[in-house]
Design an enzyme around this catalytic site. Structure first.
Site, PDB file in Angstrom:
ATOM      1  N   SER A   1       0.828  -1.207   0.000  1.00 42.57           N
ATOM      2  CA  SER A   1       0.000   0.000   0.000  1.00 42.57           C
ATOM      3  C   SER A   1       0.864   1.260   0.000  1.00 42.57           C
ATOM      4  CB  SER A   1      -0.894   0.018   1.236  1.00 42.57           C
ATOM      5  OG  SER A   1      -1.543   1.264   1.313  1.00 42.57           O
TER       6      SER A   1
ATOM      7  N   THR B   1      -9.703  -1.495   2.583  1.00 40.67           N
ATOM      8  CA  THR B   1      -9.477  -1.976   1.220  1.00 40.67           C
ATOM      9  C   THR B   1      -9.791  -3.464   1.121  1.00 40.67           C
ATOM     10  OG1 THR B   1      -7.959  -1.903  -0.654  1.00 40.67           O
ATOM     11  CG2 THR B   1      -6.950  -2.309   1.494  1.00 40.67           C
TER      12      THR B   1
ATOM     13  N   LYS C   1     -14.313  -3.968   1.999  1.00 38.77           N
ATOM     14  CA  LYS C   1     -15.106  -2.750   1.769  1.00 38.77           C
ATOM     15  C   LYS C   1     -16.607  -2.945   1.986  1.00 38.77           C
ATOM     16  CE  LYS C   1     -11.853  -0.517  -1.298  1.00 38.77           C
ATOM     17  NZ  LYS C   1     -11.552   0.098  -2.561  1.00 38.77           N
TER      18      LYS C   1
ATOM     19  N   ASP D   1     -13.951   6.427  -3.030  1.00 32.47           N
ATOM     20  CA  ASP D   1     -13.501   5.818  -4.291  1.00 32.47           C
ATOM     21  C   ASP D   1     -14.285   6.377  -5.477  1.00 32.47           C
ATOM     22  OD1 ASP D   1     -11.573   4.081  -3.300  1.00 32.47           O
ATOM     23  OD2 ASP D   1     -13.006   2.466  -2.945  1.00 32.47           O
TER      24      ASP D   1
ATOM     25  N   GLY E   1     -14.199  -6.521 -14.988  1.00 36.60           N
ATOM     26  CA  GLY E   1     -14.191  -6.821 -13.559  1.00 36.60           C
ATOM     27  C   GLY E   1     -15.474  -6.453 -12.848  1.00 36.60           C
ATOM     28  N   ALA E   2     -15.720  -7.152 -11.747  1.00 36.28           N
ATOM     29  CA  ALA E   2     -16.945  -6.895 -10.974  1.00 36.28           C
ATOM     30  C   ALA E   2     -16.646  -7.022  -9.482  1.00 36.28           C
ATOM     31  CB  ALA E   2     -18.041  -7.867 -11.388  1.00 36.28           C
ATOM     32  N   GLY E   3     -15.448  -6.620  -9.076  1.00 34.05           N
ATOM     33  CA  GLY E   3     -15.064  -6.688  -7.666  1.00 34.05           C
ATOM     34  C   GLY E   3     -15.391  -5.380  -6.951  1.00 34.05           C
TER      35      GLY E   3
ATOM     36  N   ARG F   1     -14.927 -12.431 -15.233  1.00 33.31           N
ATOM     37  CA  ARG F   1     -14.613 -13.860 -15.379  1.00 33.31           C
ATOM     38  C   ARG F   1     -15.709 -14.713 -14.724  1.00 33.31           C
ATOM     39  NH1 ARG F   1      -9.332 -15.770 -12.236  1.00 33.31           N
ATOM     40  NH2 ARG F   1     -10.589 -14.879 -10.565  1.00 33.31           N
TER      41      ARG F   1
END
Ligand code: ATR
Length: 289
Positions: free
Chosen positions: A18, A67, A71, A108, A132-134, A159
């Site tokens: 980080s 993080t 979250k 964010d 992505g879907a995180g 994915r």
């Protein structure tokens, strides 16, 4: 946890790389505030204990970032959350008041929009493709769905398709995601027709990762925005540059979300001069990573 100083920090796992401490500690130093920003790496089974301890009147911790992978999980420990957190379902910044009450914020989403604004990308009427879907995708998709300058379309590939469906179902309960289309194959993102391609996946973190998008799909009218900032230039960004697309890494979003978080903790607006020092500190830390 004992400390003479007020403590701030970041919880998550893993945290080793980080860059947040260098940015926030620069601001504390510049403002001559006797406080320190530390890494608080936590395993899942340590999370509850950490939040229990925060309630102690002797706790030196007055705020922290959250993080991967916490979250969403931390929301249950908040006394209050902002309307934006209610909509997004994700917290990345926690402010603790004098009565040890915890408020969850999300910086964010506005951090991402600030970065788009810095690169002068206007979203109105544009075609956006997202990988992505995180946790990061949640803030970005949410932000793009809530702004008045709405894109014309947003296509998302992940994915694990079920995770993408779950993300859109969850966001859809609180915001209008009707113009967001989940796709099953990267090719169906139609990157060749898109204005903005955003990589929110971790593909590219390792130098030998092969980008999810075929370089043939990239073009010179495209902006490619990779949330990864270390390495500074992923293979995807290299491919983008090679074909004349605009290539932007994730350092700007890290910076903007951090500035907004700091401002919540300190309850002040940071001067431009301090912000510049924070950004330079980030750039330098990355150079020596
Ligand atoms: P963050 O909060 O940074 O978004 P995350 O929530 O762990 O981190 O999400 C990581 C994203 O990277 C997910 O979209 C993940 O896809 P899955 O949902 O299928 O796991 C994606 N990702 C990670 N490794 C990947 C790989 N090798 N190929 C494709 N996608 C990958």
């Amino acid at each position: 946890m004992k400390s003479e100083k007020a403590l701030y920090g970041i919880i998550g796992n893993p945290l080793k790389h980080s860059l947040s401490p260098v940015m926030h500690n620069t601001a504390f130093k510049e403002l001559e505030v006797d406080a320190e920003y530390r890494l608080f790496p936590l395993d899942e089974d340590e999370l509850k204990g950490f939040f229990d301890e925060l309630k102690s009147p002797d706790s030196p911790i007055f705020g922290f970032n959250v993080t991967v992978p916490y979250k969403e999980k931390v929301i249950q420990y908040m006394d209050h959350v902002t309307p934006l957190v209610e909509k997004l379902g994700a917290v990345n910044t926690v402010v603790i008041d004098k009565d040890r009450k915890l408020t969850g914020h999300n910086t964010d989403a506005p951090g991402f929009l600030a970065q788009l604004s810095e690169i002068k990308f206007t979203t109105n009427g544009k075609r956006v493709a997202i990988l992505g879907a995180g946790g990061s995708a949640r803030a970005i998709v949410g932000a793009l769905c809530m702004i008045s300058d709405r894109p014309d379309s947003i296509k998302i590939y992940n994915r694990t398709e079920s995770r993408l469906d779950a993300l859109l179902k969850d966001l859809g309960e609180r915001i209008d995601v009707s113009f967001v289309e989940p796709v099953s194959y990267v090719d169906d993102l139609n990157v060749e027709l898109a204005d903005l391609l955003i990589n929110t996946t971790s593909v590219g973190l390792k130098e030998d990762d092969i980008p999810l998008v075929d370089p043939d799909m990239l073009h010179s009218n495209l902006t490619v925005y990779d949330l990864i900032y270390n390495p500074r230039e992923t293979e995807l960004l290299k491919d983008a540059k090679r074909c004349g697309a605009k290539a932007v890494n994730g350092l700007g979003m890290l910076f903007y979300q951090g500035v907004l978080a700091f401002q919540h903790w300190a309850n002040v607006q940071l001067d431009e001069e301090i912000k510049i020092k924070m950004r330079v500190a980030l750039e330098e830390a990355l150079r020596y990573e």
